[in-house]
Design an enzyme around this catalytic site. Structure first.
Site, PDB file in Angstrom:
ATOM      1  N   THR A 193      21.670  -3.965  -7.662  1.00 16.27           N
ATOM      2  CA  THR A 193      22.312  -5.153  -8.269  1.00 16.27           C
ATOM      3  C   THR A 193      23.771  -5.300  -7.841  1.00 16.27           C
ATOM      4  O   THR A 193      24.418  -4.323  -7.499  1.00 16.27           O
ATOM      5  CB  THR A 193      22.279  -5.096  -9.819  1.00 16.27           C
ATOM      6  OG1 THR A 193      20.962  -4.873 -10.256  1.00 16.27           O
ATOM      7  CG2 THR A 193      22.839  -6.327 -10.475  1.00 16.27           C
ATOM      8  N   GLY A 242      14.785  -7.947 -15.488  1.00 16.02           N
ATOM      9  CA  GLY A 242      15.764  -7.008 -16.019  1.00 16.02           C
ATOM     10  C   GLY A 242      16.870  -7.760 -16.722  1.00 16.02           C
ATOM     11  O   GLY A 242      16.687  -8.888 -17.216  1.00 16.02           O
TER      12      GLY A 242
HETATM   13  N1  GLY Z   1      20.116  -4.132 -13.483  1.00 19.20           N
HETATM   14  C1  GLY Z   1      19.084  -4.646 -12.691  1.00 19.20           C
HETATM   15  C2  GLY Z   1      17.750  -4.531 -13.267  1.00 19.20           C
HETATM   16  O1  GLY Z   1      17.491  -3.658 -14.078  1.00 19.20           O
HETATM   17  O2  GLY Z   1      16.903  -5.316 -12.910  1.00 19.20           O
END
Ligand code: GLY
Length: 392
Positions: free
Chosen positions: A231, A261
């Site tokens: 991310t 997410g």
């Molecule tokens: N933080 C990215 C996800 O868990 O999809």
């Protein structure tokens, strides 16, 4: 890198019990900082210069942040975002993003989008060109095409081969069958430690069969055993005090198709309030959703907490959700990137870094006229795994 049980498990479990708050090495601003300023996840570092000149020249804050996150989205070698992102368990890349524009107090988000690389821009298109805030799946893809976004194959050869390795490692049907000379009888009586060694040996052999070159095998096996989330988040603040933020991701590697997410969730992966500041997240999305991390942080800022404390308080909510149980928390990690409206900023994390990532700590990338990476301040000393390991 040598693969061993020690690399994967023991070293990261040797977590110091000395402190619940481990200060990072770099001092970070707690009073107002220099303007303009951009903060992002470390994978935005290479794209900060162009965005900073754009912002300094009067460019819009959200457009500046989008310039940063498009870098990793377009980079096939960044397997956490956009093109080349890790696919879901069916081998399909599904992307999530959201963006918030402080000056106009507007937001857009997209989730589970296939075949469209720049989902950060797509979230902005939802913000600008619809009366909605969030589009997902097929509808989001059709909207993208209507807006002129090209459809493209996002699965690179590297990510495809890692996915094949994950399939082979987890499925009796995708690895060698019992008629293959490669097949090895499982030894149920093997000790746990030996099982790890032989599992890693098995994955090495599978990786070779799949055609993963020796130099990439250790990374591929690590990604199979500990699926990463990756991310990128970026927040930008200009001299007028206008502030915006965005977050984009390919999400958790090997996820169930349709899993979203935190990244596309306004208030979890990103939250910007023009009166207060902006915050965003990378890491264990499920945990961040449960504490509405970015929103919690901005509300903490509103109540007068300095950025570092505002972020640490949100992280402590994650710790509280597990009653402080480090046997579980070692498989959780979060990094928050926080930018207050006066330019004060902080990068905070649950752990100092990921295990098996060398000595590389979690970092926040900052550009306020000087571009730099700074260590985050962590709640726990030591390093996490990103996700419960396989085999259980
Ligand atoms: N933080 C990215 C996800 O868990 O999809």
């Amino acid at each position: 890198m040598t693969l061993s049980r020690r690399n994967f498990v023991v070293s990261s479990l040797a977590v110091s019990a000395r402190s619940l708050l481990h200060p990072g090495m770099s001092p970070q601003a707690v009073a107002g900082g220099k303007l303009p300023i951009i903060v992002s996840a470390a994978n935005g570092y290479n794209y900060l210069d162009e965005a900073y000149s754009f912002l300094s020249g009067g460019g819009d804050t959200l457009d500046a942040a989008l310039k940063v996150v498009q870098g990793p989205e377009n980079d096939p070698n960044d397997q956490s975002v956009g093109l080349g992102g890790h696919p879901n368990e069916e081998g399909v890349v599904e992307l999530d993003a959201c963006s918030m524009h402080g000056p106009t107090r507007t937001a857009g988000a997209v989730g589970g989008v296939r075949n469209i690389k720049n989902v950060s821009l797509l979230s902005n298109a939802v913000r600008l060109h619809t009366g909605h805030v969030m589009l997902v799946g097929e509808g989001a893809e059709r909207f993208a095409v209507a807006q002129g976004f090209p459809r493209e194959n996002l699965l690179t050869d590297k990510s495809r081969k890692e996915w094949l390795l994950w399939k082979a490692a987890h499925s009796a049907w995708w690895g060698p069958g019992i008629s293959s000379p490669e097949w090895r009888a499982p030894n149920a009586r093997q000790a746990h430690a030996d099982r790890w060694e032989s599992e890693i040996g098995r994955l090495n052999q599978l990786a070779a069969d799949i055609g993963i070159v020796p130099g990439l095998r250790a990374e591929a096996i690590r990604n199979v055993i500990f699926p990463p989330t990756g991310t990128i988040h970026c927040s930008a603040l200009n001299r007028k005090g206008e502030i915006s933020g965005c977050t984009t991701t390919s999400g958790l590697a090997w996820k169930i198709p349709g899993r979203l997410g935190d990244s596309p969730i306004i208030g979890a992966g990103c939250y910007t309030d023009q009166d207060i500041g902006s915050a965003g997240a990378t890491g264990s999305g499920e945990e961040n959703i449960k504490v509405a991390g970015a929103h919690t942080i901005v509300e903490n800022l509103r109540r007068g907490m300095p950025p570092r404390e505002a972020g640490l308080e949100a992280l402590r909510r994650i710790v509280r959700n597990y009653n402080g149980d480090r046997d579980r928390l070692q498989f959780v990690d979060m990094v928050y990137y926080i930018l207050r409206k006066d330019g004060a900023y902080a990068g905070v994390s649950l752990w100092e870094g990921y295990a098996d990532n060398g000595d590389k700590p979690h970092q926040i990338a900052v550009h306020d006229g000087e571009k730099r990476l700074e260590k985050t301040v962590s709640v726990f000393a030591g390093r996490s795994h990103e996700w419960p390991p396989m085999p259980r």
